[in-house]
Design an enzyme around this catalytic site. Structure first.
Site, PDB file in Angstrom:
ATOM      1  N   LYS A   1       5.553   6.901  -7.147  1.00  0.00           N
ATOM      2  CA  LYS A   1       5.173   7.928  -6.173  1.00  0.00           C
ATOM      3  C   LYS A   1       5.114   9.320  -6.797  1.00  0.00           C
ATOM      4  O   LYS A   1       4.257  10.137  -6.436  1.00  0.00           O
ATOM      5  CB  LYS A   1       6.144   7.920  -4.990  1.00  0.00           C
ATOM      6  CG  LYS A   1       5.715   8.852  -3.863  1.00  0.00           C
ATOM      7  CD  LYS A   1       6.520   8.650  -2.600  1.00  0.00           C
ATOM      8  CE  LYS A   1       6.001   9.544  -1.471  1.00  0.00           C
ATOM      9  NZ  LYS A   1       6.745   9.327  -0.208  1.00  0.00           N
TER      10      LYS A   1
ATOM     11  N   PHE B   1      15.531   2.148  -2.312  1.00  0.00           N
ATOM     12  CA  PHE B   1      14.929   1.617  -1.088  1.00  0.00           C
ATOM     13  C   PHE B   1      13.494   1.164  -1.364  1.00  0.00           C
ATOM     14  O   PHE B   1      12.700   1.891  -1.930  1.00  0.00           O
ATOM     15  CB  PHE B   1      14.947   2.689   0.008  1.00  0.00           C
ATOM     16  CG  PHE B   1      14.277   2.254   1.283  1.00  0.00           C
ATOM     17  CD1 PHE B   1      14.833   1.248   2.065  1.00  0.00           C
ATOM     18  CD2 PHE B   1      13.082   2.839   1.695  1.00  0.00           C
ATOM     19  CE1 PHE B   1      14.216   0.840   3.240  1.00  0.00           C
ATOM     20  CE2 PHE B   1      12.464   2.442   2.865  1.00  0.00           C
ATOM     21  CZ  PHE B   1      13.027   1.439   3.646  1.00  0.00           C
ATOM     22  N   GLN B   2      13.197  -0.050  -0.966  1.00  0.00           N
ATOM     23  CA  GLN B   2      11.876  -0.664  -1.133  1.00  0.00           C
ATOM     24  C   GLN B   2      11.421  -0.687  -2.594  1.00  0.00           C
ATOM     25  O   GLN B   2      10.239  -0.524  -2.901  1.00  0.00           O
ATOM     26  CB  GLN B   2      10.824   0.018  -0.250  1.00  0.00           C
ATOM     27  CG  GLN B   2      11.029  -0.255   1.232  1.00  0.00           C
ATOM     28  CD  GLN B   2       9.834   0.121   2.092  1.00  0.00           C
ATOM     29  OE1 GLN B   2       9.050   1.005   1.752  1.00  0.00           O
ATOM     30  NE2 GLN B   2       9.680  -0.562   3.220  1.00  0.00           N
TER      31      GLN B   2
ATOM     32  N   MET C   1      -4.140 -32.427   7.625  1.00  0.00           N
ATOM     33  CA  MET C   1      -4.187 -33.108   6.334  1.00  0.00           C
ATOM     34  C   MET C   1      -2.866 -33.787   6.019  1.00  0.00           C
ATOM     35  O   MET C   1      -2.836 -34.896   5.456  1.00  0.00           O
ATOM     36  CB  MET C   1      -4.555 -32.121   5.224  1.00  0.00           C
ATOM     37  CG  MET C   1      -4.766 -32.782   3.866  1.00  0.00           C
ATOM     38  SD  MET C   1      -6.108 -34.005   3.864  1.00  0.00           S
ATOM     39  CE  MET C   1      -7.528 -32.931   3.664  1.00  0.00           C
TER      40      MET C   1
ATOM     41  N   GLU D   1      -0.279  -7.173   4.553  1.00  0.00           N
ATOM     42  CA  GLU D   1      -0.701  -7.085   3.156  1.00  0.00           C
ATOM     43  C   GLU D   1      -1.299  -8.387   2.643  1.00  0.00           C
ATOM     44  O   GLU D   1      -2.212  -8.367   1.816  1.00  0.00           O
ATOM     45  CB  GLU D   1       0.487  -6.682   2.258  1.00  0.00           C
ATOM     46  CG  GLU D   1       0.936  -5.242   2.429  1.00  0.00           C
ATOM     47  CD  GLU D   1       2.005  -5.066   3.484  1.00  0.00           C
ATOM     48  OE1 GLU D   1       2.509  -3.943   3.660  1.00  0.00           O
ATOM     49  OE2 GLU D   1       2.359  -6.086   4.147  1.00  0.00           O
TER      50      GLU D   1
END
Length: 663
Positions: free
Chosen positions: A235, A185-186, A555, A123
């Site tokens: 959903k 969940f999630q 760096m 993602e």
């Protein structure tokens, strides 16, 4: 963005709950409440009325002329409505990774003949790809993720897009409405998580609101100061059936009333007066000028004022022009920083005076009157006080200034002595790098890449030394040929941003021509999103990975060399028992990027000697599709010039590397 702001958080209206992170500065509120002032500019009243009429018209959701609702008046899922909204906005390229709470949207994507998904492998990769797409086109980038970890993996990209003012819409799946707040969940409260790193965000609670909210999201993302907007869609909303009302108007009149109006003539006349009174002016231009490049070039042609660019503004003014001072700031040229230090007039167009440019604020352009033109009122006088302030889009502002210059031109030769002084410093302190026959100097490698591509490639980078060298040594003559993480400095940006740019310039999207895209990356940055090698191979994208491999976090090593007595604090990335720079054994190079690329079926090659570089670059460019070139470079090389953090022009460093003592 604004420091003094009030956040419009959760509010209820007509039974819907919407999450928003719109920011209202005190000056914006005052300006919105104040009556409109007209001046004597012959077109200002007309332009103001025209702007209001356009804003009013855009409140109505009208169907694009060529778009046809394939469902007619039939019921369809909320997920299909989401995808149809993308179609109506012309968002035909999206970057989406499926999950339980977003799979309905993915199913709907398969039913669309207009919207094509590029399946990234993470993602964070997808949101950086959307950002690369947006940065190189100016269009809104779109990414879609599932709930929970999928949504939180977008967080860095949202913050990155906010700091760099990138137009983006991120759509996330969410658990069903009845489960919100139950630690399902999630489930993550992504609206709350992202409130401070988005321009605006929404939690959709009624399916009837979907068309309006998606339209508002795109409008907010692309207007005013661009930025990311998040839309969280439960959903069960995705699964619910409805017939969308495409005519529902947007409900953001308050935001529209705060959009900057066209600049007024009296404001622009003050800029003209400043130009006539100056003897040592310099332009300081940034990302706010990306869509005003033509107007800026016309302004420079009329005035003959030298131009210094920020990292975000590379390409706005051509590097090949004699008046180009290249980049200013911490790793800017000596002559650009000299010009700002000595200037009596600083023309700051589309910039925000960030610390990597200004260093010590008290000494930055201390001798100059400051003209600041920016679309965001929160930026004006935030870090540096301005003497002439114009809150407007730089493009119409420059158009107005150029028009006034035709009536009140700057006397010819007014700045000649000043230009000569700047050029003397340019000759005394040119950009340079050490010439060596036994190792590949990274600056020379990028300069060679520029020569072999004629400076026409689209360049993306990760973050670190390679990023600064790419900004310094690749020449940018057009805007939007450069995509890098500026404000946030996100390592891992380069490869996914390159694939996003390649999707935009694959020769099939919106009539744009096919272009080669090169990710100039460091070994540390590249590793952070190396999984996207799979994406560029599967999608057959013309992305070339040009890795400047020094086996270190370069760096940070440079700062260790300069300020920490060379003490290595977890900055070495290679084999602990066999450092390649000491053994010179190829087997000790770690990781093996060539084998990694080959495991993804991406052609790859490694070069170690200077005589190998140019032929390898040509082979890379001639190979169709993706390619990885691993360029081994010394870890002791430093990015120069360098102004230490919090320092001033007087502290600039122009020599030295990691082979000598700096303490």
């Amino acid at each position: 963005m604004a420091q003094d702001h009030c956040c419009l958080a959760m509010y209820r209206q007509d039974g819907r709950v919407e999450a928003a992170s719109a920011r209202l500065t005190k000056s914006e509120i005052k300006e919105a409440q104040a009556p409109q002032q007209y001046d004597d500019w012959n077109s200002s009243a007309y332009q103001l009325d025209e702007a209001r009429q356009a804003a009013k018209a855009s409140m109505d959701s009208q169907s694009p002329e060529e778009w046809v609702d394939r469902f007619g008046n039939e019921l369809r899922k909320g997920a299909d409505i989401v995808v149809q909204c993308l179609e109506r906005e012309g968002a035909h390229r999206v970057f989406a990774y499926p999950g339980g709470a977003s799979m309905e949207i993915h199913q709907a994507l398969t039913r669309s003949n207009l919207v094509k998904n590029t399946l990234c492998r993470h993602e964070q990769g997808e949101i950086f790809a959307a950002e690369g797409y947006a940065k190189t086109t100016g269009d809104v980038g779109v990414c879609i993720a599932t709930s929970g970890p999928g949504a939180t993996n977008l967080v860095t990209g949202l913050a990155d897009a906010l700091l760099d003012s990138v137009p983006m819409v991120a759509i996330t799946g969410q658990v069903p409405r009845k489960m919100i707040g139950t630690d399902a969940f999630q489930e993550t409260p992504i609206v709350e998580v992202t409130r401070q790193i988005t321009k605006h965000n929404y939690l959709v609670m009624q399916i009837e609101d979907l068309p309006r909210i998606i339209k508002e999201a795109f409008y907010l993302a692309r207007t005013g100061r661009p930025g990311p907007v998040l839309v969280d869609v439960p959903k069960d909303i995705q699964q619910q059936l409805a017939v969308p009302d495409w005519t529902t108007p947007m409900a953001i009149s308050g935001y529209m009333s705060r959009l900057p109006q066209p600049p007024q003539e009296r404001e622009l006349k003050r800029v003209i007066e400043a130009l006539h009174g100056a003897r040592k002016p310099v332009l300081y231009v940034g990302g706010g000028c990306l869509d005003a490049s033509r107007e800026l070039r016309e302004f420079v042609k009329k005035t003959g004022i030298p131009v210094a660019s920020t990292l975000m503004g590379l390409g706005v003014f051509p590097d090949s022009d004699d008046l180009a001072l290249q980049m200013l700031g911490m790793h800017g040229t000596v002559f650009a920083n000299f010009a700002v230090d000595e200037a009596d007039l600083l023309l700051a167009f589309g910039v925000r005076f960030d610390d990597r440019v200004t260093g010590k604020l008290e000494t930055f352009a201390a001798k100059a009157r400051v003209v600041h033109i920016d679309i965001d009122p929160a930026e004006i006088c935030k870090n540096k006080e301005a003497h002439v302030m114009v809150c407007a889009d730089t493009r119409p502002a420059l158009q107005g200034i150029n028009k006034l210059l035709e009536q009140h031109p700057v006397p010819e030769g007014q700045y000649t002595t000043w230009i000569d002084s700047v050029n003397e410093v340019r000759e005394k302190f040119p950009m340079w790098y050490p010439e060596k026959d036994d190792v590949i100097i990274p600056q020379w490698a990028i300069q060679t890449l520029c020569e072999e591509t004629n400076g026409e490639a689209i360049i993306t980078t990760g973050v670190g030394q390679h990023q600064m060298w790419a900004a310094q040594w690749y020449k940018y003559n057009e805007p939007r040929r450069w995509a890098s993480s500026g404000g946030l400095g996100s390592m891992g940006f380069g490869l996914p941003a390159a694939l996003g740019a390649a999707v935009a310039y694959d020769g099939t999207d919106s009539g744009r021509p096919k272009k080669v895209v090169i990710d100039i990356d460091g070994d540390g940055s590249f590793l952070m999103n190396c999984q996207e090698l799979a994406t560029i191979f599967i999608e057959k994208l013309d992305v070339k990975c040009f890795i400047m491999n020094n086996q270190h976090l370069g760096m940070v090593v440079q700062w260790e060399d300069r300020f920490y007595k060379k003490n290595r604090a977890h900055t070495y990335l290679g084999h602990r028992d066999a450092e390649w720079h000491l053994t010179n054994e190829v087997k000790d190079i770690y990781p093996d990027f060539v084998k990694m690329a080959e495991s993804f079926s991406v052609p790859a090659k490694r070069v170690l000697r200077p005589d190998e570089l140019r032929p390898a670059i040509r082979e890379m460019l001639e190979t169709p599709g993706p390619y990885l070139l691993d360029v081994m470079v010394p870890h002791i090389e430093h990015v120069l010039p360098m102004i230490p953090g919090g320092g001033s022009y007087k502290d600039i460093i122009t020599t030295g590397d990691g082979s000598i003592e700096h303490y």
